[in-house]
Design a protein around this motif. Sequence first.
Motif, PDB file in Angstrom:
ATOM      1  N   THR A 201       0.783  -1.241   0.000  1.00 58.89           N
ATOM      2  CA  THR A 201       0.000   0.000   0.000  1.00 58.89           C
ATOM      3  C   THR A 201       0.812   1.288   0.000  1.00 58.89           C
ATOM      4  O   THR A 201       0.307   2.330  -0.428  1.00 58.89           O
ATOM      5  CB  THR A 201      -0.931   0.042   1.227  1.00 58.89           C
ATOM      6  N   HIS A 202       2.061   1.263   0.486  1.00 61.84           N
ATOM      7  CA  HIS A 202       2.798   2.512   0.662  1.00 61.84           C
ATOM      8  C   HIS A 202       4.201   2.505   0.071  1.00 61.84           C
ATOM      9  O   HIS A 202       5.030   3.349   0.396  1.00 61.84           O
ATOM     10  CB  HIS A 202       2.865   2.871   2.156  1.00 61.84           C
TER      11      HIS A 202
ATOM     12  N   ARG B 281      -7.517   1.639  10.612  1.00 62.93           N
ATOM     13  CA  ARG B 281      -6.362   2.469  10.282  1.00 62.93           C
ATOM     14  C   ARG B 281      -5.108   1.807  10.851  1.00 62.93           C
ATOM     15  O   ARG B 281      -5.147   1.207  11.929  1.00 62.93           O
ATOM     16  CB  ARG B 281      -6.533   3.882  10.851  1.00 62.93           C
TER      17      ARG B 281
ATOM     18  N   CYS C 105       3.564   6.464   8.921  1.00 66.91           N
ATOM     19  CA  CYS C 105       2.356   7.256   8.721  1.00 66.91           C
ATOM     20  C   CYS C 105       1.177   6.488   9.299  1.00 66.91           C
ATOM     21  O   CYS C 105       1.271   5.279   9.563  1.00 66.91           O
ATOM     22  CB  CYS C 105       2.138   7.593   7.251  1.00 66.91           C
TER      23      CYS C 105
ATOM     24  N   GLU D 141      -2.700   5.722   8.501  1.00 68.96           N
ATOM     25  CA  GLU D 141      -3.708   5.857   7.449  1.00 68.96           C
ATOM     26  C   GLU D 141      -4.546   4.579   7.312  1.00 68.96           C
ATOM     27  O   GLU D 141      -4.115   3.509   7.750  1.00 68.96           O
ATOM     28  CB  GLU D 141      -3.024   6.138   6.096  1.00 68.96           C
ATOM     29  N   PRO D 142      -5.720   4.690   6.688  1.00 69.81           N
ATOM     30  CA  PRO D 142      -6.480   3.478   6.345  1.00 69.81           C
ATOM     31  C   PRO D 142      -5.715   2.664   5.304  1.00 69.81           C
ATOM     32  O   PRO D 142      -4.870   3.187   4.582  1.00 69.81           O
ATOM     33  CB  PRO D 142      -7.784   4.028   5.765  1.00 69.81           C
TER      34      PRO D 142
END
Length: 362
Positions: A281-282, A329, A340, A342-343
């Motif tokens: 995701t990131h 999250r 970070c 985040e969802p």
Amino acid sequence: MSIVQVDTPGGRYPIHVAPGRLDRLAESIPADATAIALVTNPTVAALYGERVEKALARSGKPVIRITLPDGEAHKDWQTLNLIFDGLLRNRCDRKSVLVALGGGVIGDMCGFAAASYMRGIRFLQVPTTLLAQVDSSVGGKTAINHPLGKNMIGAFHQPVAVEIDTDVLRTLPPREISAGLAEVVKYGLIIDAEFFDWCERNAAKMRALDPEAISHAIRRSCELKSQVVSQDERESGLRAILNFGHTFGHAIEAGLGYGQWLHGEAVGCGMVQAAELSVLTHGLPAESARRVRALVAAIGCPVQPPDLGVDRWIDLMQVDKKTEGGTLRFILLPEIGRACFEPAPLDALKQVLAGAASAAVG
């Protein structure tokens, strides 16, 4: 002796890190204290109870002992009431001071009792496990567990000081050392890439309790946590990053039953899962996720999560303080040393929970 200063709206206090601090606890008892209530468990009491009582008595204050059953399974309302029973039976007043002698369970419950008794009295943290020394004793988060969720009932209440005696680590079993090292590694992952590199180079020394290595690990962990807590005492923003790996870890603890895995073991495995989710995701490089897995294994923590079933995992994660409006999250890593909050897309989360991400990362 190393001194790390914590400065929050709820209180400014020192963390003392050195061998032999158990014998100097009277130095941290406020001069106007009327009584001291030592809260511990049978295992720790057998090792250090009399020694600590003698050290506290040097303050000139009367000392009572409150002994709680040992283990995460007893971190509940019934056990918390044992502290209140002892305080009320001994007519402790608002200037009494609680002393938490033990691991994270004792520290959390003693702190919650201090926050609640007479609407708030002072307490001293004396952590005797590595995990408590580097994490739970610092920052003022106190709580008990509920059958439906870990640490869901509690309060923010800062101690008057944290006394870390590095000598006590010699009595811990290797499994407890490994569990504590998971929280040490966490700080490198979320905020200090150089410290993560150092942990990779010194994993064996930390597990062996090499004096220089373990002292540095404790001191640096406390420094990093105090930096975060000083900026965000009540977890309204930045402090959430300290929960890296914990959403997965808390689900493991609740799903298996509290006490089956140590908290640090669950967090260590949870960090591996969070790193895999970060790859999906990131943009965390797959090689970085492999480094996370390798280091968690090197410190002796599990890297293979239990098979709870995807639906059960998600149900357990819904009962988490980081969930907002039903949206899960996570603390995620764009890179090692930066986090970070985040969802995450549900399809990516399901890949991780099904074990597919592990195979993809390698």
